[in-house]
Design a protein around this motif. Structure first.
Motif, PDB file in Angstrom:
ATOM      1  N   ALA A 212      81.827  66.807  75.194  1.00 51.74           N
ATOM      2  CA  ALA A 212      81.222  65.515  74.861  1.00 51.74           C
ATOM      3  C   ALA A 212      82.022  64.793  73.785  1.00 51.74           C
ATOM      4  O   ALA A 212      82.161  65.297  72.671  1.00 51.74           O
ATOM      5  CB  ALA A 212      79.793  65.720  74.389  1.00 51.74           C
ATOM      6  N   TRP A 216      76.817  65.972  70.850  1.00 54.12           N
ATOM      7  CA  TRP A 216      75.582  66.132  71.612  1.00 54.12           C
ATOM      8  C   TRP A 216      74.681  67.164  70.952  1.00 54.12           C
ATOM      9  O   TRP A 216      75.138  68.240  70.562  1.00 54.12           O
ATOM     10  CB  TRP A 216      75.881  66.548  73.045  1.00 54.12           C
ATOM     11  CG  TRP A 216      74.658  66.581  73.907  1.00 54.12           C
ATOM     12  CD1 TRP A 216      73.969  67.673  74.344  1.00 54.12           C
ATOM     13  CD2 TRP A 216      73.953  65.441  74.414  1.00 54.12           C
ATOM     14  NE1 TRP A 216      72.887  67.294  75.096  1.00 54.12           N
ATOM     15  CE2 TRP A 216      72.858  65.931  75.143  1.00 54.12           C
ATOM     16  CE3 TRP A 216      74.152  64.063  74.315  1.00 54.12           C
ATOM     17  CZ2 TRP A 216      71.955  65.077  75.787  1.00 54.12           C
ATOM     18  CZ3 TRP A 216      73.256  63.220  74.938  1.00 54.12           C
ATOM     19  CH2 TRP A 216      72.178  63.719  75.680  1.00 54.12           C
ATOM     20  N   HIS A 245      74.081  57.030  82.361  1.00 56.25           N
ATOM     21  CA  HIS A 245      74.367  58.333  81.766  1.00 56.25           C
ATOM     22  C   HIS A 245      74.117  58.296  80.263  1.00 56.25           C
ATOM     23  O   HIS A 245      74.686  57.471  79.549  1.00 56.25           O
ATOM     24  CB  HIS A 245      75.816  58.740  82.029  1.00 56.25           C
ATOM     25  CG  HIS A 245      76.088  59.076  83.459  1.00 56.25           C
ATOM     26  ND1 HIS A 245      76.334  58.115  84.410  1.00 56.25           N
ATOM     27  CD2 HIS A 245      76.137  60.273  84.100  1.00 56.25           C
ATOM     28  CE1 HIS A 245      76.532  58.702  85.583  1.00 56.25           C
ATOM     29  NE2 HIS A 245      76.419  60.005  85.420  1.00 56.25           N
ATOM     30  N   GLY A 249      78.885  61.217  77.020  1.00 54.74           N
ATOM     31  CA  GLY A 249      80.156  60.857  77.662  1.00 54.74           C
ATOM     32  C   GLY A 249      80.771  61.937  78.521  1.00 54.74           C
ATOM     33  O   GLY A 249      81.866  61.760  79.065  1.00 54.74           O
ATOM     34  N   HIS A 251      80.160  62.950  81.500  1.00 48.04           N
ATOM     35  CA  HIS A 251      80.388  62.591  82.896  1.00 48.04           C
ATOM     36  C   HIS A 251      81.727  61.902  83.105  1.00 48.04           C
ATOM     37  O   HIS A 251      82.268  61.920  84.228  1.00 48.04           O
ATOM     38  CB  HIS A 251      79.276  61.662  83.388  1.00 48.04           C
ATOM     39  CG  HIS A 251      79.370  60.266  82.842  1.00 48.04           C
ATOM     40  ND1 HIS A 251      78.991  59.938  81.560  1.00 48.04           N
ATOM     41  CD2 HIS A 251      79.843  59.124  83.413  1.00 48.04           C
ATOM     42  CE1 HIS A 251      79.205  58.646  81.364  1.00 48.04           C
ATOM     43  NE2 HIS A 251      79.715  58.137  82.470  1.00 48.04           N
ATOM     44  N   ALA A 252      82.280  61.300  82.057  1.00 55.25           N
ATOM     45  CA  ALA A 252      83.527  60.531  82.196  1.00 55.25           C
ATOM     46  C   ALA A 252      84.769  61.341  81.827  1.00 55.25           C
ATOM     47  O   ALA A 252      85.888  60.843  81.955  1.00 55.25           O
ATOM     48  CB  ALA A 252      83.466  59.290  81.298  1.00 55.25           C
TER      49      ALA A 252
END
Length: 255
Positions: A212, A216, A245, A249, A251-252
């Motif tokens: 992340a 997180w 989302h 971050g 997911h990217a």
């Protein structure tokens, strides 16, 4: 700032005060909404007790989303408390033990069917039960976990989440003409009651800690809850079929 001033919101899935759903209900009240909760069966008393920890007392309506009788009577039960709904939060998911924990290839259809019914089809069932209660416009917000990849031990729950994502898009298409928006919040892992039922949940924590870009915290459900409240508000009037989302971050990011 009262993002939800005067709005009536139904929030499902409040089981503990650590849940995303609880914080959605809390923040929605703080932003001016009238909040109703739903629960059923053995956990109804638990939800009723947790409702007392909200800033304002919230009525709890009995609703099992797999029970057609409950869905058919939802309108009357809601109307006992508010004249209409402006939004609903779908925070419902369940997979039997045999559908999780690395048992993907051996899971029975019965367990898969339960996971799909409760975790994906219920978004459609709940939304349709609420349609007669929606006034001029409304927002349906569901809670998701990124289903674009296969996660360790998540197995058929991951498949159910993929079905949830697809269901939300078809609902967005078919309910859009009624000015009903349907969107999902794809949250990072939070230590909720649902998370405790997932074998190897600590592996999710490790992934987020390493990848992340934004720090997180698996004990903090507030960021995801704020995202849901924003989607319930009038600040996204032309956003539907979307997956937002709130995962720091991850997911990217690549491997």
């Amino acid at each position: 700032m009262d993002l939800l001033s005067g709005k009536n919101i139904l929030v499902t899935g409040v089981l503990t005060d650590a849940s995303i759903a609880f914080h959605i209900a809390r923040i929605a009240q703080e932003e001016g909404a009238n909040v109703l909760l739903s629960s059923y069966g053995r956990v109804l008393s638990l939800t009723t007790r947790i409702a007392g920890r909200l800033p304002n007392p919230a009525p709890v309506i009995e609703l099992d989303v797999t029970n057609q009788g409950d869905l058919d009577s939802l309108q009357n039960r809601v109307l006992e408390h508010v004249p209409h709904l402006d939004g609903v939060v779908h925070s419902i998911g369940f997979a039997p033990e045999g559908a999780l924990g690395g048992n993907f290839l051996n899971t029975t259809w019965e367990d898969v069917a339960t996971a799909m019914h409760v975790s994906a089809y219920s978004l459609k069932s709940l939304s349709m039960a609420c349609v007669p209660l929606f006034k001029d416009s409304a927002s349906v917000v569901g809670l998701d976990f990124d289903a674009t990849v296969a996660w360790p031990k998540y197995d058929w729950m991951g498949v159910a989440k993929a079905a949830l994502e697809s269901t939300s898009r078809y609902l967005a298409r078919d309910l859009g003409p009624k000015n009903i928006r349907v969107n999902l919040i794809a949250a990072g892992p939070i230590r909720t009651m649902a998370a405790k039922s997932i074998p190897g949940f600590d592996e999710f924590e490790k992934v987020w800690n390493e990848r992340a870009p934004l720090q997180w915290d698996v004990t903090d459900a507030v960021p995801a809850a704020k995202g849901a409240v924003a989607l319930l508000s009038d600040w996204f009037p032309k956003t539907t079929g979307e997956i937002i989302h709130v995962d720091g971050g991850v997911h990217a990011m690549g491997a």
